[in-house]
Scaffold this active site. Structure first.
Site, PDB file in Angstrom:
ATOM      1  N   PRO A   1       0.833  -1.207   0.000  1.00  0.00           N
ATOM      2  CA  PRO A   1       0.000   0.000   0.000  1.00  0.00           C
ATOM      3  C   PRO A   1       0.874   1.267   0.000  1.00  0.00           C
ATOM      4  O   PRO A   1       1.909   1.307   0.649  1.00  0.00           O
ATOM      5  CB  PRO A   1      -0.792  -0.107   1.305  1.00  0.00           C
ATOM      6  CG  PRO A   1      -0.750  -1.554   1.665  1.00  0.00           C
ATOM      7  CD  PRO A   1       0.539  -2.082   1.141  1.00  0.00           C
TER       8      PRO A   1
ATOM      9  N   ALA B   1      10.835   0.132  -1.631  1.00  0.00           N
ATOM     10  CA  ALA B   1      10.816  -1.225  -2.198  1.00  0.00           C
ATOM     11  C   ALA B   1      10.811  -1.173  -3.727  1.00  0.00           C
ATOM     12  O   ALA B   1      11.504  -1.962  -4.383  1.00  0.00           O
ATOM     13  CB  ALA B   1       9.601  -1.998  -1.686  1.00  0.00           C
TER      14      ALA B   1
ATOM     15  N   ASP C   1      14.351   3.399   5.689  1.00  0.00           N
ATOM     16  CA  ASP C   1      13.494   2.622   4.773  1.00  0.00           C
ATOM     17  C   ASP C   1      14.323   1.866   3.731  1.00  0.00           C
ATOM     18  O   ASP C   1      14.172   0.653   3.562  1.00  0.00           O
ATOM     19  CB  ASP C   1      12.520   3.558   4.030  1.00  0.00           C
ATOM     20  CG  ASP C   1      11.289   3.860   4.844  1.00  0.00           C
ATOM     21  OD1 ASP C   1      11.386   3.787   6.081  1.00  0.00           O
ATOM     22  OD2 ASP C   1      10.245   4.170   4.244  1.00  0.00           O
TER      23      ASP C   1
END
Ligand code: PMV
Length: 315
Positions: free
Chosen positions: A101, A111, A152
Site C-alpha cells: 500500500p 521497495a 526505509d
C-alpha cells in the site's frame, strides 16, 4: 540481453520513528507479505536508449525520457546508469508491480526503488552489491522525502530486522523467536514529510523538551533490541506501548491511531503503537499467533480499513 527481475519486501518501523531523524536509533523489520517486483526485458523493436516504463498500479505507461527530472523511477534508473558509467541504456521495457500500500508507512517507495535498481543492474549484466543498491535507493528517498533518515531503503535492501542510526553503520541483530504482528491501516493518507516537518518546527520552539523525548525513545529502542534478542514478548509489548505514548507527546498520533492502539491493547495484544510518520497511516500490534485473526477482526471493527498479519521469523 536476457530478461531480469527482482523483488523487495515492504517494511515497518517497530521502534524509534521521528527520533531517528535526530540521530537516535530505530528498529525496523521487513514485511514479506507484501512486495514490489521489477522486470526488465530487452525491447528489440525500439530505438537504442529508449526505456519504456509500465507501472499499471499507478496507471503509468511512458517513455522514461518524457518523465520529469524528479520522477522516482527516473532517478532510480538514471542512478544505475551513472553508477555503471554507461552513456546510454539499451532499449528496454521496465515493468513495475507492487502489492505494498502506498503512503501508509510500509516502505512502498523504497521497495520499488530497490527492486528497479536490482533488476536493471542485473539486466545490464552487473548485479550491484547491497551497499550500492541501498545508496542509490537513498537518493530516491531524498528526492521524495526531503531529509529521510535512510531507514526505509536500508531495511528494504537487506530484508532483515535492523537497528539503524544515522551516520553510523546499521546493525543486523538476532531475533530469538518468531513474532507475530498485526498491522492496521487507519485509511488516512498522511505525508511523512509533513509530519517530519511539523516535528522539526516544534523542536525548534522547544529544543530541550524534544531532545529529552528523543532520548527517552532511544532508551526504549535499545531495550527493545535486547528484548528481541532474548525473545521477551511481554517486555517488547510494554516498550511498544511506551513508545506510542512518546509519539503522542511528539504530536504525531491522531484520534484514529489512538483508537486502534487502544482496541489492540484491549483485545489482548502484548503492545501496540503507531508506526512511521503518523497522523494517519498504520499502527502495529504484537500478538500471540493464535490470536492474530481475532485481533485483526477487532481492529477492523474499530475502524481499520485494512489489516495485515505478518510473521517475523527467527534470525
Ligand atoms: O512513514 P514511514 O514508515 O516511511 O517512516 C517515516 C519514519 C520517520 O522517522 C518519521 C522519518 C524518517 O525518515 O525516518
Amino acid at each position: 540481453m536476457p530478461l531480469a527481475s527482482a523483488t523487495a519486501p515492504g517494511k515497518i518501523i517497530l521502534f524509534g520513528e521521528h527520533a531517528v531523524v535526530y540521530n537516535r536509533p530505530a528498529v525496523a523489520i521487513p514485511v514479506h507479505q507484501v512486495q514490489a517486483r521489477a522486470l526488465v526485458a530487452p525491447d528489440l523493436t525500439a530505438p537504442s536508449g529508449r526505456v519504456w516504463i509500465e507501472a499499471p498500479d499507478i496507471q503509468l505507461s511512458a517513455d522514461l525520457a518524457t518523465l520529469p527530472t524528479g520522477d522516482p523511477l527516473k532517478i532510480a534508473v538514471e542512478g544505475v546508469r551513472e553508477y555503471l558509467k554507461l552513456s546510454a541504456l539499451p532499449a528496454a521495457r521496465l515493468q513495475v508491480r507492487s502489492t505494498i500500500p502506498v503512503a501508509a508507512g510500509l516502505g512502498s517507495g523504497a521497495a520499488v526503488s530497490v527492486a528497479v535498481i536490482r533488476a536493471l543492474a542485473a539486466f545490464l549484466g552487473s548485479p550491484l552489491p547491497d551497499d550500492a543498491v541501498c545508496a542509490l535507493a537513498y537518493r530516491v528517498e531524498q528526492r521524495l522525502h526531503g531529509t529521510p533518515s535512510g531507514i526505509d531503503n536500508t531495511v528494504v535492501t537487506y530484508a532483515r530486522p535492523i537497528c539503524f542510526q544515522r551516520g553510523q553503520p546499521f546493525a543486523l541483530f538476532p531475533v530469538a523467536r518468531e513474532l507475530t504482528f498485526v498491522i492496521a491501516d487507519t485509511g488516512i493518507k498522511s505525508s511523512t514529510a509533513a509530519a517530519v516537518g511539523a516535528v522539526r518546527e516544534a523542536w525548534k520552539k522547544e529544543p530541550a523538551r524534544y531532545e529529552q523525548i528523543f532520548d527517552e525513545v532511544a532508551t526504549i529502542v535499545m531495550d527493545a533490541r535486547l528484548a528481541l534478542e532474548s525473545g521477551s514478548t511481554v517486555e517488547l509489548g510494554r516498550l511498544m506501548n511506551a513508545n506510542h505514548q512518546l509519539l503522542k507527546e511528539l504530536d504525531v498520533s491522531s484520534p484514529e491511531l489512538d483508537r486502534l492502539v487502544q482496541a489492540a491493547q484491549d483485545g489482548g495484544a502484548a503492545g501496540a503503537k503507531l508506526s512511521g510518520g503518523g497522523r494517519g497511516g498504520n499502527m502495529i500490534a504484537l500478538v500471540e499467533p493464535e490470536r492474530s485473526n481475532y485481533l485483526a477482526a477487532r481492529l477492523s471493527n474499530a475502524g481499520a480499513v485494512r489489516t495485515l498479519v505478518t510473521h517475523l521469523p527467527r534470525w
